[in-house]
Design an enzyme around this catalytic site. Sequence first.
Site, short mmCIF file in Angstrom:
data_model
loop_
_atom_site.label_atom_id
_atom_site.label_comp_id
_atom_site.label_asym_id
_atom_site.label_seq_id
_atom_site.Cartn_x
_atom_site.Cartn_y
_atom_site.Cartn_z
N THR A 175 39.98 38.03 41.12
CA THR A 175 38.66 37.45 40.95
C THR A 175 38.59 36.23 41.87
OG1 THR A 175 39.39 36.02 39.13
CG2 THR A 175 38.51 38.19 38.52
N GLY A 176 37.39 35.74 42.11
CA GLY A 176 37.25 34.59 42.99
C GLY A 176 36.57 34.99 44.28
N GLY B 272 35.56 36.68 47.14
CA GLY B 272 35.90 38.00 47.65
C GLY B 272 36.15 38.04 49.14
N THR C 146 33.85 37.70 37.64
CA THR C 146 34.25 39.10 37.83
C THR C 146 35.23 39.40 36.71
OG1 THR C 146 34.12 38.88 40.24
CG2 THR C 146 35.52 40.64 39.42
N ARG D 128 25.26 42.21 50.54
CA ARG D 128 26.64 41.72 50.59
C ARG D 128 27.51 42.51 49.60
NH1 ARG D 128 30.35 39.25 46.60
NH2 ARG D 128 31.78 37.91 47.75
N VAL D 129 28.65 42.96 50.08
CA VAL D 129 29.63 43.62 49.21
C VAL D 129 30.88 42.77 49.24
CG1 VAL D 129 31.08 45.67 48.99
CG2 VAL D 129 28.66 45.94 49.52
N GLY D 130 31.41 42.47 48.08
CA GLY D 130 32.60 41.63 48.01
C GLY D 130 33.88 42.45 48.01
N ASP D 131 34.91 41.87 47.42
CA ASP D 131 36.21 42.54 47.41
C ASP D 131 36.35 43.55 46.26
OD1 ASP D 131 36.06 40.35 45.59
OD2 ASP D 131 38.24 40.35 45.39
N1 GLY Z 1 35.43 38.60 43.70
C1 GLY Z 1 34.09 38.89 43.45
C2 GLY Z 1 33.25 38.77 44.64
O1 GLY Z 1 33.53 37.99 45.53
O2 GLY Z 1 32.24 39.46 44.70
#
Ligand code: GLY
Length: 358
Positions: free
Chosen positions: A258-259, A261, A207, A235-238
């Site tokens: 990043t990392g 989410g 990211t 799926r939606v991340g952070d």
């Molecule tokens: N931090 C990016 C994700 O988990 O999608």
Amino acid sequence: MKPFFTRRDFLKTTAAAGAGSALLPFVSRGKSIPISSPRYTKGLVVASANGLRAAQKAMKIIQSGSDALDGVIAGVNILEDDPNDMTIGLGGLPNADGVVELDASVMHGPTHRAGAVGALQNIKNPSIVARYVMERTDHVLLVGEGALKFAKMHGFKEENLLTEKARKMWVKWKESLSDQDDYLPPHSIEEKDVGGDWRGVMHTYGTINCLGIDLHGGISGVTTTSGMAYKVPGRVGDSPIIGAGLFVDNEVGAAGSTGRGEANLLNCSSAMVVEYMRQGKSPTEACVMACQRIVDHNKERRLQDNRGRPNFDVKFYALNKNGAYGSASIWSAGAKFVVHDGIKNELHDASSLYKSEE
Ligand code: GLY
């Protein structure tokens, strides 16, 4: 457990921002941190370790007198357009169905507005679409088909984002199913061997986060990603969630991440970093505290190593309105971040809670 983090790290990462000038006690109606030094006059850009080119571009735009939001978005567009970056925009690794789904958010400090898109297909610059959401709707977040329709309405062109390289990697993953996908059978939080190998090569969370202060003291940020590789479709991340993967408060500062989410979604971490800075913590201290919060809340055995520590990583990046900056991650591997202070654009060491066994 002793954190792999020292007070010296604080001083190192805050030095360029006039660490010698002591902060006044926290006052101002609980809303802002006091100004400890003149507002940054050369601009400032902080980004994740993959953001050297982005920071260079963002700074150029900021130093021309433009808004920080123009700078940081133009900066991350370089990576969104790059087919060789397999974690962002064009060429990003796809979901479990072989479809690239992108997430992004932008936040503009001076107006305290934000926009975001989640699970957006076929448009390589979700960060620009996120800005359109902010400026051309009454909403903050659009997802999936609605986000795509909205982008097309504003003239964005659809294209196939799945490069041959990414397609071949997806096929390889698909052919080696199934203990490496993200579906889980019913399980208790005590069970260890459930689901995929979160730290293994099969899952990536690349990211980019980029934060900036412009010559007028305006603070903005952007986070953009193709999310977790081979994720469950939808799926939606952070990254597109304001407060999780990005947060800006012009009276305090900005933070992004990043990392993994999911860990940020469970902890509202970027907003937490900004709130710690509001309470007077340095950017580095605030990032370390957010990492620690994730560790404290990480109760599922399948997400722990044999010493109970997270078997995944999360990294935070932050700057405050005085031009101090910092970064921290749970694990030391790859714990770096980019700072462009208006003169030099370089990688800095970030703090971390635990030393990785490399
Ligand atoms: N931090 C990016 C994700 O988990 O999608």
